[in-house]
Design an enzyme around this catalytic site. Structure first.
Site, mmCIF file in Angstrom:
data_model
loop_
_atom_site.group_PDB
_atom_site.id
_atom_site.type_symbol
_atom_site.label_atom_id
_atom_site.label_comp_id
_atom_site.label_asym_id
_atom_site.label_seq_id
_atom_site.Cartn_x
_atom_site.Cartn_y
_atom_site.Cartn_z
ATOM 1 N N THR A 1 1.036 -1.119 0.251
ATOM 2 C CA THR A 1 -0.399 0.148 0.103
ATOM 3 C C THR A 1 0.585 1.231 -0.055
ATOM 4 O OG1 THR A 1 -1.785 -1.212 0.900
ATOM 5 C CG2 THR A 1 -2.202 1.099 1.390
ATOM 6 N N CYS B 1 4.183 12.255 -6.196
ATOM 7 C CA CYS B 1 5.100 11.510 -5.904
ATOM 8 C C CYS B 1 4.082 10.236 -7.098
ATOM 9 C CB CYS B 1 5.549 10.955 -4.987
ATOM 10 S SG CYS B 1 5.895 12.053 -3.152
ATOM 11 N N HIS C 1 8.588 4.589 -5.189
ATOM 12 C CA HIS C 1 7.339 5.884 -5.109
ATOM 13 C C HIS C 1 8.680 6.860 -4.516
ATOM 14 C CE1 HIS C 1 4.300 7.494 -1.432
ATOM 15 N NE2 HIS C 1 5.555 8.180 -2.396
#
Lengths: 162, 298
Positions: free
Chosen positions: A29, A35, A52
């Protein structure tokens, strides 16, 4: 790598500036504003990885970490290869780069450059992008299943007063 | 067929010329940026090579001290208690130093690999800071440096705070280590902690050599030890500040620096409480702070 038995899915919360690629089934998650996350899936080995990143390019300042897109994408590919993937079996999904209306020029620029960087690098690496959901003015919550490669995406808005 | 007049042609050429000019200027700017980034990357590579030779001393020196002192202790049975205690203290201090250097190196490696894991818990901030101070007592005493701490308890705030204590401690230890390192003999180091609107602030102040304003940004570059003038000859591998900044940013916080050459430095870190105020670090509890607008599978 189907085992045929029910196994407990392991969960991982992916923090900005980090990446995740492991064998086995995980649900990863992460929450994206401006981003961008690139998910890589190996459709043969049924393994997946995700990054990420917050900024497009490392400019020589601070640590060269996956906080920067160019490092995050090459590291993720590298990690997938070290798990045994072949580059030709890799496919990508790209998400994020939103919240463009939240702030003035600065954020807009970063979101757009984050997205562009993903396209450019994946194209140069010869990895096809299967699906994507980028831009817009909302944040995104991603739940990525590393084995099936499916991504459950929730568009979210920060509630006021919090 | 429309025939263009000379005037129209000139106008068109002028327009195109202006457009070209604009593109050229834009290209020039991009080129300058590329040259600048390239220079930085080359510098970073050069610093990386120096790093390996620097780190050798950082690891070898404490290790040699530990080996020598423990050998002396083990071989001479007739030591008086006072000497034994003092040597054990020195061994502990050197071992702590070695452990600290290694933790920085591993933290940098983890951060660069993107493999840093977060482990959030309620932590007693006062105790965390006291234990960092304690580990430097030997080093501070040796240079007659006083370390004072204005705790959360003193400000009346609760001293528990949800964060990743190990990472916070690494940041505080780095700031403290630098403050002591760059203080003059007999100087003082002041640490202050306070909580303001669910944000934990910790400042570490020294009255030492200070940092020139022009160098403020470079402080956080990896492997960089500002080698201008007086700071030369100080210990360290130039990894501490960059690790501190990266760790603080991972905790969703910021780090700031106030300093002038010759007047000492104040480093302040500000970290929002995890799980509060819609912080990204609250994981699934984010649902409470985000309104779901749309759901789709890809």
């Amino acid at each position: 790598m189907e085992t045929g038995t029910e196994t407990v899915k392991k969960e991982h919360f992916l923090y900005p500036g980090t990446l995740f690629a492991k064998k086995g089934e995980y649900t990863v998650t992460t929450i994206l504003g401006s981003c961008v996350s690139v998910c890589l899936l190996d459709t043969v080995l049924k393994i997946g990885g995700i990054n990420h990143y917050m900024l497009p390019l490392w400019n020589g300042e601070g640590l060269p970490s996956p906080k920067y897109g160019n490092i995050a994408i090459s590291k993720l590919i590298e990690n997938m290869l070290s798990l045994g993937s072949r580059k030709s079996n890799l496919k990508a999904k790209v998400f994020g780069g939103g919240e463009v209306l939240l702030s003035s020029g600065g954020i807009l620029n970063i979101s757009v450059r984050n997205i562009e960087l993903a396209w450019e690098m994946l194209r140069d690496e010869g990895i096809p992008v299967m699906s994507s959901d980028v831009g817009g003015n909302l944040g995104r919550k991603l739940i990525f299943n590393t084995e099936s490669g499916t991504v459950l995406l929730r568009k979210v808005q920060k509630t006021l007063g919090k | 067929m429309h025939k263009i007049t000379d005037n129209e042609l000139i106008e068109e050429l002028k327009k195109r010329f202006e457009e070209n000019e604009k593109t050229l200027t834009a290209l020039k700017v991009v080129h300058e940026k590329i040259v600048e980034v390239n220079k930085k990357l080359q510098e970073s590579e050069a610093l990386k090579s120096n790093f390996l030779s620097n780190i050798r001393n950082e690891i070898n020196n404490p290790l040699t001290s530990i080996l020598c002192m423990s050998k002396v202790l083990a071989e001479s049975g007739s030591q008086d208690m006072e000497t034994v205690v003092s040597m054990a203290g020195s061994i502990h201090s050197e071992a702590f130093n070695l452990d600290f250097q290694l933790r920085n190196i591993f933290a940098a490696a983890e951060l660069e690999a993107g493999e840093t894991e977060m482990s959030l818990s309620r932590a007693d901030i006062d105790t965390l800071i006291y234990s960092s101070i304690e580990s430097f007592i030997h080093k501070a005493n040796a240079r007659k440096i006083t370390v004072s701490f204005e705790s959360l308890a003193r400000s009346g705030a609760p001293h528990e705070f949800t964060t990743d204590p190990e990472k916070l401690q690494l940041a505080v230890t780095n700031l403290l280590s630098n403050a002591i390192e760059y203080s003059h003999e007999g100087g003082r180091v002041e640490i202050k902690a306070w909580i303001d609107k669910a944000v934990l602030n910790i400042s570490v102040r020294d009255y030492g050599i200070g940092i020139d304003k022009a160098d403020h940004k470079a402080v956080f570059d990896r492997f960089r030890q500002l080698d201008s003038g007086v700071s030369k000859g100080h210990l360290g591998h130039g990894l501490g500040a960059s690790v501190t900044k990266a760790v603080v940013e991972l905790l969703n916080g910021t780090i700031s620096l106030e300093s002038e050459k010759g007047k000492g430095s104040i480093f302040t870190i500000s970290i929002p409480e995890a799980g509060e105020g819609g912080s990204v670090y609250s994981g699934d509890s984010n649902e409470f702070f985000f309104e779901v607008q749309e759901e789709k599978e890809f």
